[in-house]
Design a protein around this motif. Structure first.
Motif, PDB file in Angstrom:
ATOM      1  N   ARG A  36      34.966  42.624  39.828  1.00  0.00           N
ATOM      2  CA  ARG A  36      35.649  42.056  40.995  1.00  0.00           C
ATOM      3  C   ARG A  36      36.806  42.930  41.457  1.00  0.00           C
ATOM      4  O   ARG A  36      37.374  43.688  40.687  1.00  0.00           O
ATOM      5  N   ILE A  37      37.132  42.776  42.741  1.00  0.00           N
ATOM      6  CA  ILE A  37      38.326  43.379  43.334  1.00  0.00           C
ATOM      7  C   ILE A  37      39.229  42.205  43.727  1.00  0.00           C
ATOM      8  O   ILE A  37      38.802  41.312  44.464  1.00  0.00           O
ATOM      9  N   LEU A  38      40.454  42.213  43.243  1.00  0.00           N
ATOM     10  CA  LEU A  38      41.399  41.129  43.505  1.00  0.00           C
ATOM     11  C   LEU A  38      42.598  41.662  44.276  1.00  0.00           C
ATOM     12  O   LEU A  38      43.030  42.802  44.052  1.00  0.00           O
ATOM     13  N   THR A  39      43.144  40.850  45.180  1.00  0.00           N
ATOM     14  CA  THR A  39      44.378  41.202  45.881  1.00  0.00           C
ATOM     15  C   THR A  39      45.386  40.076  45.676  1.00  0.00           C
ATOM     16  O   THR A  39      45.022  38.927  45.413  1.00  0.00           O
ATOM     17  N   ASP A  40      46.658  40.400  45.801  1.00  0.00           N
ATOM     18  CA  ASP A  40      47.716  39.447  45.483  1.00  0.00           C
ATOM     19  C   ASP A  40      47.727  38.245  46.423  1.00  0.00           C
ATOM     20  O   ASP A  40      47.471  38.371  47.614  1.00  0.00           O
ATOM     21  N   ALA A  41      48.005  37.092  45.836  1.00  0.00           N
ATOM     22  CA  ALA A  41      48.276  35.873  46.602  1.00  0.00           C
ATOM     23  C   ALA A  41      49.720  35.438  46.348  1.00  0.00           C
ATOM     24  O   ALA A  41      50.253  34.613  47.071  1.00  0.00           O
ATOM     25  N   SER A  42      50.325  35.997  45.308  1.00  0.00           N
ATOM     26  CA  SER A  42      51.737  35.781  44.994  1.00  0.00           C
ATOM     27  C   SER A  42      52.196  36.957  44.138  1.00  0.00           C
ATOM     28  O   SER A  42      51.387  37.803  43.741  1.00  0.00           O
ATOM     29  N   GLY A  43      53.463  37.023  43.870  1.00  0.00           N
ATOM     30  CA  GLY A  43      53.997  38.121  43.056  1.00  0.00           C
ATOM     31  C   GLY A  43      54.260  39.355  43.897  1.00  0.00           C
ATOM     32  O   GLY A  43      54.565  39.258  45.085  1.00  0.00           O
ATOM     33  N   SER A  44      54.124  40.509  43.269  1.00  0.00           N
ATOM     34  CA  SER A  44      54.412  41.771  43.952  1.00  0.00           C
ATOM     35  C   SER A  44      53.467  41.975  45.126  1.00  0.00           C
ATOM     36  O   SER A  44      52.255  41.806  44.996  1.00  0.00           O
ATOM     37  N   PHE A  45      54.036  42.344  46.267  1.00  0.00           N
ATOM     38  CA  PHE A  45      53.235  42.607  47.462  1.00  0.00           C
ATOM     39  C   PHE A  45      52.319  43.802  47.235  1.00  0.00           C
ATOM     40  O   PHE A  45      52.659  44.751  46.540  1.00  0.00           O
ATOM     41  N   PHE A  46      51.142  43.759  47.874  1.00  0.00           N
ATOM     42  CA  PHE A  46      50.202  44.877  47.920  1.00  0.00           C
ATOM     43  C   PHE A  46      49.709  45.294  46.519  1.00  0.00           C
ATOM     44  O   PHE A  46      49.549  46.474  46.232  1.00  0.00           O
ATOM     45  N   THR A  47      49.465  44.287  45.668  1.00  0.00           N
ATOM     46  CA  THR A  47      48.863  44.526  44.359  1.00  0.00           C
ATOM     47  C   THR A  47      47.352  44.372  44.490  1.00  0.00           C
ATOM     48  O   THR A  47      46.869  43.407  45.081  1.00  0.00           O
ATOM     49  N   VAL A  48      46.616  45.330  43.950  1.00  0.00           N
ATOM     50  CA  VAL A  48      45.158  45.308  43.992  1.00  0.00           C
ATOM     51  C   VAL A  48      44.659  45.545  42.566  1.00  0.00           C
ATOM     52  O   VAL A  48      45.130  46.455  41.886  1.00  0.00           O
ATOM     53  N   VAL A  49      43.718  44.705  42.139  1.00  0.00           N
ATOM     54  CA  VAL A  49      43.195  44.776  40.776  1.00  0.00           C
ATOM     55  C   VAL A  49      41.685  44.987  40.834  1.00  0.00           C
ATOM     56  O   VAL A  49      40.989  44.303  41.586  1.00  0.00           O
ATOM     57  N   ALA A  50      41.198  45.925  40.024  1.00  0.00           N
ATOM     58  CA  ALA A  50      39.755  46.138  39.869  1.00  0.00           C
ATOM     59  C   ALA A  50      39.395  45.736  38.445  1.00  0.00           C
ATOM     60  O   ALA A  50      39.971  46.256  37.484  1.00  0.00           O
ATOM     61  N   GLU A  51      38.454  44.800  38.315  1.00  0.00           N
ATOM     62  CA  GLU A  51      38.011  44.330  37.004  1.00  0.00           C
ATOM     63  C   GLU A  51      36.594  44.808  36.708  1.00  0.00           C
ATOM     64  O   GLU A  51      35.738  44.807  37.595  1.00  0.00           O
ATOM     65  N   THR A  52      36.357  45.180  35.455  1.00  0.00           N
ATOM     66  CA  THR A  52      35.033  45.575  34.986  1.00  0.00           C
ATOM     67  C   THR A  52      34.863  45.037  33.573  1.00  0.00           C
ATOM     68  O   THR A  52      35.802  45.081  32.783  1.00  0.00           O
ATOM     69  N   GLU A  53      33.676  44.528  33.259  1.00  0.00           N
ATOM     70  CA  GLU A  53      33.367  44.087  31.900  1.00  0.00           C
ATOM     71  C   GLU A  53      32.390  45.064  31.267  1.00  0.00           C
ATOM     72  O   GLU A  53      31.431  45.496  31.912  1.00  0.00           O
ATOM     73  N   VAL A  54      32.658  45.397  30.018  1.00  0.00           N
ATOM     74  CA  VAL A  54      31.797  46.296  29.249  1.00  0.00           C
ATOM     75  C   VAL A  54      31.615  45.734  27.846  1.00  0.00           C
ATOM     76  O   VAL A  54      32.416  44.930  27.378  1.00  0.00           O
ATOM     77  N   ALA A  55      30.564  46.183  27.164  1.00  0.00           N
ATOM     78  CA  ALA A  55      30.286  45.690  25.811  1.00  0.00           C
ATOM     79  C   ALA A  55      31.300  46.212  24.793  1.00  0.00           C
ATOM     80  O   ALA A  55      31.604  45.533  23.815  1.00  0.00           O
ATOM     81  N   SER A  56      31.834  47.421  25.041  1.00  0.00           N
ATOM     82  CA  SER A  56      32.753  48.030  24.072  1.00  0.00           C
ATOM     83  C   SER A  56      33.631  49.064  24.775  1.00  0.00           C
ATOM     84  O   SER A  56      33.317  49.504  25.888  1.00  0.00           O
ATOM     85  N   LEU A  57      34.688  49.481  24.092  1.00  0.00           N
ATOM     86  CA  LEU A  57      35.525  50.550  24.638  1.00  0.00           C
ATOM     87  C   LEU A  57      34.744  51.857  24.727  1.00  0.00           C
ATOM     88  O   LEU A  57      34.932  52.630  25.673  1.00  0.00           O
TER      89      LEU A  57
END
Length: 96
Positions: A36-57
């Protein structure tokens, strides 16, 4: 399962452009940026988060190394750099 979160603080007013660029990366390289790509709804302005799930490091390291070695990634990264003020990477164990 490991959740990888890349948390970016975009430069002022550049959050939307950064989110669009991350969506582009997800389409170009789904093996590394499938979450997923997430953008802020509260907190620091203009924060963007990219999430990825993997089986292991180890799997995450392999995926990211494959993408980082591509010439086209360098071009994409060059477009991302002017949009980002700072960032960090977080790793979480998924428990449920």
């Amino acid at each position: 399962m490991i959740l990888v979160r890349d948390v970016f603080q975009a430069k002022y007013g550049k959050g939307g452009e950064l989110a669009a660029l991350l969506k582009e990366a997800r389409q170009k390289w789904p093996q590394a940026y499938a979450g997923r790509i997430l953008t802020d709804a509260s907190g620091s302005f203009f924060t963007v988060v990219a999430e990825t799930e993997v089986a292991s490091l180890a799997e995450w390291e392999r995926r990211i190394a494959d993408v980082f070695s591509l010439a086209e990634f360098g071009d994409w990264f060059g477009r991302m750099q002017p949009l980002v003020e700072s960032g960090r990477r977080e790793f979480y164990n998924v428990e449920a």
